[in-house]
Write a protein that holds these residues in place. Structure first.
Motif, PDB file in Angstrom:
ATOM      1  N   ILE A 179       0.819  -1.217   0.000  1.00 41.05           N
ATOM      2  CA  ILE A 179       0.000   0.000   0.000  1.00 41.05           C
ATOM      3  C   ILE A 179       0.853   1.268   0.000  1.00 41.05           C
ATOM      4  CG2 ILE A 179      -1.695   1.346   1.304  1.00 41.05           C
ATOM      5  CD1 ILE A 179      -3.009  -1.289   2.101  1.00 41.05           C
ATOM      6  N   PRO A 180       1.837   1.415   0.913  1.00 38.40           N
ATOM      7  CA  PRO A 180       2.659   2.627   0.857  1.00 38.40           C
ATOM      8  C   PRO A 180       3.469   2.738  -0.436  1.00 38.40           C
ATOM      9  CG  PRO A 180       3.579   1.064   2.435  1.00 38.40           C
ATOM     10  CD  PRO A 180       2.218   0.563   2.066  1.00 38.40           C
ATOM     11  N   LEU A 181       3.804   1.615  -1.061  1.00 46.26           N
ATOM     12  CA  LEU A 181       4.522   1.660  -2.328  1.00 46.26           C
ATOM     13  C   LEU A 181       3.623   2.199  -3.431  1.00 46.26           C
ATOM     14  CD1 LEU A 181       6.285  -0.272  -0.576  1.00 46.26           C
ATOM     15  CD2 LEU A 181       6.849  -1.481  -2.681  1.00 46.26           C
ATOM     16  N   ALA A 182       2.361   1.743  -3.427  1.00 48.60           N
ATOM     17  CA  ALA A 182       1.414   2.237  -4.428  1.00 48.60           C
ATOM     18  C   ALA A 182       1.130   3.726  -4.225  1.00 48.60           C
ATOM     19  CB  ALA A 182       0.114   1.435  -4.356  1.00 48.60           C
ATOM     20  N   LEU A 183       0.998   4.137  -2.967  1.00 46.91           N
ATOM     21  CA  LEU A 183       0.692   5.536  -2.674  1.00 46.91           C
ATOM     22  C   LEU A 183       1.847   6.473  -3.002  1.00 46.91           C
ATOM     23  CD1 LEU A 183      -1.195   5.149   0.733  1.00 46.91           C
ATOM     24  CD2 LEU A 183      -2.185   5.597  -1.517  1.00 46.91           C
ATOM     25  N   THR A 184       3.079   5.944  -3.012  1.00 46.42           N
ATOM     26  CA  THR A 184       4.253   6.782  -3.305  1.00 46.42           C
ATOM     27  C   THR A 184       4.846   6.465  -4.669  1.00 46.42           C
ATOM     28  OG1 THR A 184       5.701   5.206  -2.153  1.00 46.42           O
ATOM     29  CG2 THR A 184       4.831   7.053  -0.862  1.00 46.42           C
ATOM     30  N   SER A 185       4.025   5.907  -5.556  1.00 45.37           N
ATOM     31  CA  SER A 185       4.520   5.539  -6.885  1.00 45.37           C
ATOM     32  C   SER A 185       4.437   6.698  -7.876  1.00 45.37           C
ATOM     33  CB  SER A 185       3.718   4.351  -7.432  1.00 45.37           C
ATOM     34  OG  SER A 185       2.355   4.704  -7.615  1.00 45.37           O
ATOM     35  N   PHE A 186       3.852   7.819  -7.444  1.00 48.37           N
ATOM     36  CA  PHE A 186       3.720   8.959  -8.351  1.00 48.37           C
ATOM     37  C   PHE A 186       5.060   9.680  -8.502  1.00 48.37           C
ATOM     38  CE2 PHE A 186      -0.370   8.158  -6.335  1.00 48.37           C
ATOM     39  CZ  PHE A 186      -1.173   7.994  -7.450  1.00 48.37           C
ATOM     40  N   ARG A 187       5.194  10.425  -9.589  1.00 40.12           N
ATOM     41  CA  ARG A 187       6.479  11.032  -9.928  1.00 40.12           C
ATOM     42  C   ARG A 187       6.955  12.046  -8.896  1.00 40.12           C
ATOM     43  NH1 ARG A 187       5.627  12.048 -16.456  1.00 40.12           N
ATOM     44  NH2 ARG A 187       5.525   9.836 -17.045  1.00 40.12           N
ATOM     45  N   TRP A 188       6.012  12.685  -8.205  1.00 42.82           N
ATOM     46  CA  TRP A 188       6.415  13.712  -7.242  1.00 42.82           C
ATOM     47  C   TRP A 188       6.898  13.112  -5.923  1.00 42.82           C
ATOM     48  CZ3 TRP A 188       3.563  12.751  -3.002  1.00 42.82           C
ATOM     49  CH2 TRP A 188       2.294  12.199  -3.181  1.00 42.82           C
ATOM     50  N   ALA A 189       6.588  11.830  -5.664  1.00 44.27           N
ATOM     51  CA  ALA A 189       6.881  11.225  -4.359  1.00 44.27           C
ATOM     52  C   ALA A 189       8.366  11.203  -4.014  1.00 44.27           C
ATOM     53  CB  ALA A 189       6.296   9.820  -4.291  1.00 44.27           C
TER      54      ALA A 189
ATOM     55  N   GLU B  86      10.797  13.174  -4.823  1.00 44.28           N
ATOM     56  CA  GLU B  86      11.278  14.514  -4.486  1.00 44.28           C
ATOM     57  C   GLU B  86      10.751  14.968  -3.135  1.00 44.28           C
ATOM     58  OE1 GLU B  86      10.394  17.176  -7.637  1.00 44.28           O
ATOM     59  OE2 GLU B  86      11.577  16.078  -9.139  1.00 44.28           O
ATOM     60  N   LYS B  87       9.489  14.634  -2.846  1.00 47.79           N
ATOM     61  CA  LYS B  87       8.898  15.020  -1.562  1.00 47.79           C
ATOM     62  C   LYS B  87       9.518  14.252  -0.403  1.00 47.79           C
ATOM     63  CE  LYS B  87       5.642  17.925  -2.955  1.00 47.79           C
ATOM     64  NZ  LYS B  87       5.563  19.346  -2.501  1.00 47.79           N
ATOM     65  N   MET B  88       9.755  12.959  -0.611  1.00 49.00           N
ATOM     66  CA  MET B  88      10.285  12.111   0.452  1.00 49.00           C
ATOM     67  C   MET B  88      11.802  12.188   0.559  1.00 49.00           C
ATOM     68  SD  MET B  88       8.116   8.594  -0.160  1.00 49.00           S
ATOM     69  CE  MET B  88       9.083   7.775   1.112  1.00 49.00           C
ATOM     70  N   GLY B  89      12.440  12.510  -0.557  1.00 53.82           N
ATOM     71  CA  GLY B  89      13.894  12.360  -0.652  1.00 53.82           C
ATOM     72  C   GLY B  89      14.189  11.027  -1.316  1.00 53.82           C
ATOM     73  N   TRP B  90      15.113  11.035  -2.273  1.00 52.47           N
ATOM     74  CA  TRP B  90      15.360   9.833  -3.052  1.00 52.47           C
ATOM     75  C   TRP B  90      15.823   8.657  -2.194  1.00 52.47           C
ATOM     76  CZ3 TRP B  90      14.039   8.738  -7.923  1.00 52.47           C
ATOM     77  CH2 TRP B  90      13.635   9.799  -8.726  1.00 52.47           C
ATOM     78  N   SER B  91      16.645   8.928  -1.189  1.00 46.51           N
ATOM     79  CA  SER B  91      17.156   7.841  -0.359  1.00 46.51           C
ATOM     80  C   SER B  91      16.022   7.149   0.404  1.00 46.51           C
ATOM     81  CB  SER B  91      18.194   8.372   0.626  1.00 46.51           C
ATOM     82  OG  SER B  91      18.686   7.328   1.449  1.00 46.51           O
ATOM     83  N   ALA B  92      15.152   7.949   1.040  1.00 52.04           N
ATOM     84  CA  ALA B  92      14.026   7.387   1.790  1.00 52.04           C
ATOM     85  C   ALA B  92      13.072   6.647   0.860  1.00 52.04           C
ATOM     86  CB  ALA B  92      13.291   8.499   2.535  1.00 52.04           C
ATOM     87  N   TRP B  93      12.856   7.207  -0.329  1.00 51.41           N
ATOM     88  CA  TRP B  93      11.953   6.581  -1.295  1.00 51.41           C
ATOM     89  C   TRP B  93      12.497   5.235  -1.733  1.00 51.41           C
ATOM     90  CZ3 TRP B  93      11.985   4.975  -6.398  1.00 51.41           C
ATOM     91  CH2 TRP B  93      10.736   4.783  -7.003  1.00 51.41           C
ATOM     92  N   HIS B  94      13.782   5.151  -2.018  1.00 51.36           N
ATOM     93  CA  HIS B  94      14.386   3.887  -2.441  1.00 51.36           C
ATOM     94  C   HIS B  94      14.318   2.842  -1.334  1.00 51.36           C
ATOM     95  CE1 HIS B  94      15.795   4.574  -6.471  1.00 51.36           C
ATOM     96  NE2 HIS B  94      16.343   5.729  -6.133  1.00 51.36           N
ATOM     97  N   TRP B  95      14.583   3.252  -0.103  1.00 51.09           N
ATOM     98  CA  TRP B  95      14.503   2.301   1.003  1.00 51.09           C
ATOM     99  C   TRP B  95      13.082   1.788   1.192  1.00 51.09           C
ATOM    100  CZ3 TRP B  95      17.902  -0.546   3.385  1.00 51.09           C
ATOM    101  CH2 TRP B  95      19.245  -0.153   3.386  1.00 51.09           C
ATOM    102  N   LEU B  96      12.102   2.690   1.073  1.00 53.43           N
ATOM    103  CA  LEU B  96      10.697   2.268   1.208  1.00 53.43           C
ATOM    104  C   LEU B  96      10.329   1.247   0.136  1.00 53.43           C
ATOM    105  CD1 LEU B  96       7.864   2.588   2.470  1.00 53.43           C
ATOM    106  CD2 LEU B  96       7.459   4.436   0.834  1.00 53.43           C
ATOM    107  N   HIS B  97      10.744   1.501  -1.086  1.00 55.14           N
ATOM    108  CA  HIS B  97      10.330   0.639  -2.192  1.00 55.14           C
ATOM    109  C   HIS B  97      11.083  -0.688  -2.225  1.00 55.14           C
ATOM    110  CE1 HIS B  97       7.359   2.960  -4.617  1.00 55.14           C
ATOM    111  NE2 HIS B  97       7.707   3.841  -3.696  1.00 55.14           N
TER     112      HIS B  97
END
Length: 199
Positions: free
Chosen positions: A128-138, A140-151
């Motif tokens: 669910i959090p992966l789907a919610l943060t799959s948009f292109r703006w996610a 940049e908002k989260m930070g690339w490092s945090a986004w990569h770790w989440l995914h």
């Protein structure tokens, strides 16, 4: 010769077909009365297998990009991941609605008592959090490092999905074994790739 933009559009169309064709096939099975003696069980298994296949394909996009270097693969990865999430959500809703008739007393009972349902549900919740943060703006908002770790949770979710199928299986382990081999191969590739790119 087909230019790069056309190739990407064609590849994204193929990804679209990978999400839509199973629905058309399931509809045909329903209309042709080819779903067997227990249509609900057939639909639950069909949606689950489809979702797990698409989830593993989504993970496989990364090594495919590493080996080919073609950017179109990564552009379509989000699309494939969302289709996987769609089918796995459909799997859960089909089980709750068609198989269990939305009888929440029995749904909760099975969630607590049946090990494979807990594993499958846990895997879906992680997506669910992966789907919610799959948009292109996610990113940049989260930070690339945090986004990569989440995914990277997609590996945990896929592992839970494969184990869900394994525990559910009672007789023929050919399919869950094939899923497990593919998943382990993807994990090994990811680990080796991470080690090599640190050097």
């Amino acid at each position: 010769m087909i230019d790069t933009k056309a190739k990407i559009l064609l590849f994204r169309f193929l990804v679209l077909l990978s999400g839509v064709v199973p629905a058309l096939w399931l509809g045909w099975m329903w209309l042709s009365d080819s779903m067997g003696a227990n249509p609900a069980e057939t639909a639950v298994h069909f949606t689950g297998r489809t979702g797990l296949i698409l989830l593993l394909v989504t993970i496989a996009f990364s090594p495919a990009f590493r080996l080919s270097g073609w950017v179109g693969i990564m552009i379509a990865r989000r699309q494939m991941g969302l289709w996987a999430f769609f089918w796995l959500t459909a799997h859960m809703l089909t089980w709750m609605g068609w198989d269990q008739y939305w009888e929440w007393r029995w749904i909760w009972h099975d969630m607590w008592e049946l090990e494979y349902i807990r594993y499958g549900l846990s895997g879906l919740l992680l997506l669910i959090p992966l789907a919610l943060t799959s948009f292109r703006w996610a990113p940049e908002k989260m930070g690339w490092s945090a986004w990569h770790w989440l995914h990277r949770l997609i590996y945990v979710a896929a592992g839970l999905g494969v184990y869900h199928l394994w525990v559910l299986t009672r007789v023929d382990y050919l399919l869950p074994t094939a899923f497990a081999i593919v998943f382990l191969a993807l994990v090994v590739f990811r680990v080796v790739d991470a080690i090599l790119h640190r050097q």
